[in-house]
Design a protein around this motif. Sequence first.
Motif, mmCIF file in Angstrom:
data_model
loop_
_atom_site.group_PDB
_atom_site.id
_atom_site.type_symbol
_atom_site.label_atom_id
_atom_site.label_comp_id
_atom_site.label_asym_id
_atom_site.label_seq_id
_atom_site.Cartn_x
_atom_site.Cartn_y
_atom_site.Cartn_z
ATOM 1 N N HIS A 325 0.842 -1.197 0.000
ATOM 2 C CA HIS A 325 0.000 0.000 0.000
ATOM 3 C C HIS A 325 0.876 1.246 0.000
ATOM 4 C CE1 HIS A 325 -2.864 3.013 2.016
ATOM 5 N NE2 HIS A 325 -3.100 2.979 0.732
ATOM 6 N N GLY A 329 0.019 1.085 -3.709
ATOM 7 C CA GLY A 329 -1.381 1.512 -3.733
ATOM 8 C C GLY A 329 -1.544 3.025 -3.728
ATOM 9 N N THR A 332 -1.645 4.787 -7.135
ATOM 10 C CA THR A 332 -2.947 4.785 -7.800
ATOM 11 C C THR A 332 -3.918 5.718 -7.076
ATOM 12 O OG1 THR A 332 -2.552 2.461 -8.270
ATOM 13 C CG2 THR A 332 -4.789 3.271 -8.639
ATOM 14 N N GLN A 333 -3.884 5.672 -5.750
ATOM 15 C CA GLN A 333 -4.883 6.423 -4.975
ATOM 16 C C GLN A 333 -4.618 7.927 -4.965
ATOM 17 O OE1 GLN A 333 -4.452 4.420 -1.201
ATOM 18 N NE2 GLN A 333 -5.750 2.698 -1.792
ATOM 19 N N GLN B 252 -9.723 -1.766 1.697
ATOM 20 C CA GLN B 252 -8.816 -1.756 0.548
ATOM 21 C C GLN B 252 -8.639 -3.143 -0.061
ATOM 22 O OE1 GLN B 252 -5.380 1.267 0.882
ATOM 23 N NE2 GLN B 252 -5.911 0.746 2.963
ATOM 24 N N GLY B 254 -6.028 -4.208 -2.765
ATOM 25 C CA GLY B 254 -4.945 -3.594 -3.510
ATOM 26 C C GLY B 254 -5.116 -2.085 -3.444
ATOM 27 N N PRO B 255 -4.998 -1.395 -4.561
ATOM 28 C CA PRO B 255 -5.110 0.066 -4.543
ATOM 29 C C PRO B 255 -6.557 0.571 -4.562
ATOM 30 C CG PRO B 255 -4.544 -0.683 -6.733
ATOM 31 C CD PRO B 255 -4.608 -1.916 -5.870
ATOM 32 N N PHE B 257 -10.381 1.217 -3.118
ATOM 33 C CA PHE B 257 -11.245 1.291 -1.942
ATOM 34 C C PHE B 257 -12.593 0.725 -2.363
ATOM 35 C CE2 PHE B 257 -8.291 4.845 -1.184
ATOM 36 C CZ PHE B 257 -7.916 4.604 0.139
#
Lengths: 367, 279
Positions: A325, A329, A332-333, B252, B254-255, B257
């Motif tokens: 993450h 992650g 991407t977020q 979560q 992976g990336p 939500f």
Amino acid sequence: MDEPNQFLPRAGLQTLIDRLNHAFDRCLGPVVLDGIVQMRPLSRVEQLPAGHHDHQAPGSYRMTRDDGTRQFDWANGPQALKPLLFTPEEPLWRVDRDDTGRLAFTPHNPMRQRTAVIGARACDLAALRLQDQHFLHGEHPDPYYGARRDGLFLVAVDCSHPTDTCFCASSGDGPGCGDGADIVLTELDDGFLLRGTSDPGRAMAASLGLAAATTAQRQAGRERIVAAAAQQRALPDADLSAVLFARQDHPQWARIADRCLACGNCTAVCPTCFCHRSQEDPVLGGSHSEHLRLWDSCFSPGHAYLHGAHLRESIRDRYRQWLTHKFGGWVTQYGRSGCTGCGRCISWCPVGIDVTAELAALTEATK
Amino acid sequence: MTMANPYLPLSARVLERIQESPTLFTLRLELTDPKAQAAYAFAPGQFNMLYLHGVGEVAISIVSDPTEGQVIDHTIRAVGRVTHGLAKLRAGDHLGLRGPFGRGWPMGQAQGRDLVIVTGGLGCAPVVSAIEYVLRRRDDHGRVNIVQGVKHADDFIWRDRYDRWAAHPRTKVLIAADVGTPLWPWHVGLVTELFDQLAFDPKHATIMMCGPEGMMRAVARDMLAMDVPDRDIWLSMERNMHCATGHCGHCQLGPRFVCKDGPVFSYDEIAELLQVKGL
Ligand code: SF4
Ligand code: SF4
Ligand code: FES
């Protein structure tokens, strides 16, 4: 960064502290307590850690003191800005039940103390920008974080003393301060370069009536930042997000899990980790209940609970979640890695797991 | 800065409670504040956070029709602390509700197409909402295929509901149980074994599913093999949810939500993540 620099003589720092205490509900600054740098109410310049230096290494944090007069010759403490805005524990609302069973929900007012902070670092500002994105810039802005963020005034200090665990130069977040502060200081031997970097910051700077910094002073400041960028640790030069998502089956995960205690220290000290859980505190008798949120960690067993089972049962799965993450992650977020190179998770890990070393092992071409 | 408070539930009342099976029940709710009730709108596949006094919140998919927003139905399985408590509520009892949250089914994309709606396990609420939505607007779609899998023939409930669904024009209902009984009239085996009976044009279809991830992987695999584009395959995912606002981090995958990017994802968005155990 090209804001005009003024020169604040060391003796003038007290005036700045006084002004901040006057203009805000409180002023916090770095104080050495229990052998670590902590953000505490600051009213006297003597409280600042002059001559104190931190020595951080995997699994260790130690402070020494000499007769130096420089007040910011240390890297960081275990926490900076995160707990001020995203508090470790916070009641969100309460619910009252009347005799007929009806429920009435009342939000708690977030603590709206307007806070000035002296001594934020470049890595802390970078983390703040990320937490702002997370809590404020989505579809559902968080009013509790937002209320405190509104009243925050930051005096950041460029880093001149990175410790062994720091790698902000390689994450791209330091040692010089990026956006997000109101005033930025660069510490010199006899005082500070000072520049206002926001409207309120420039107003505060103007009120101090300082002289412009000399060319020699500005040069000395630049040299300090350049010197501080020479750091022991660095992130591997790779597309970490792609590497991590492609190597979820790498044997290194199990090797890390052999050492990791799943204690959650890394997530607690990390300035960008945002995970939290909700908790209910009902009063006896059931007439009302408080709804709280508390920091949580992807290392806690209940984090990935679903229908009576835990989706990330093993420490391997949880460590993999944390690292993937943080360095994958997030990209991407939020458009970038969630790591600002502060090194806290390395120093405060009881068994000294070093994210830069683990990332290097995971990145190596041969498995 | 004054902001709306996305964490604050609205007060709601139970209008009716329906026991669907020993562990499955439906709560029909209305918001107690008429203004809030009038303003409440949702899309099929979205979910609410239901709050049980003194116990906590849980994410529950909405099964009723969006045009009847005044009555909000939730079909719930009693599996955890909050859901066991919700199971004890009766008509007239009060609870909290916040929502709706998340991205629902691609009802726009599905218009005019053949549909294949697959579910494994029972009372999979997100899929029930999609089926009811589609069948109420039967003329908006091509052929409709409903495929239901259960573990054991004895688990099968809602027989009359499947009969009612099957009575719609150009609508096929296919049912399978992993373990049959002597009188089980339908297929014994996996849902994917029924796919040769589907009436649909793979190039012009929308696939919707929910259920165990293993089943969804198998369905997606077979659909791809039948030349359904990955963007036309949609899955409703489940993860732990505390906030539903994209803040708490629990959901979560992976990336992603699940609470805000999902719960409904197209297969191309999460295909790789579904292959990894323990995410
Ligand atoms: S991952 Fe470690 S080094 Fe990076 S920001 Fe978090 S605590 Fe600091
Ligand atoms: S999932 Fe883990 S690494 Fe990511 S924010 Fe939450 S605690 Fe931090
Ligand atoms: S449920 Fe909290 S982030 Fe999705």
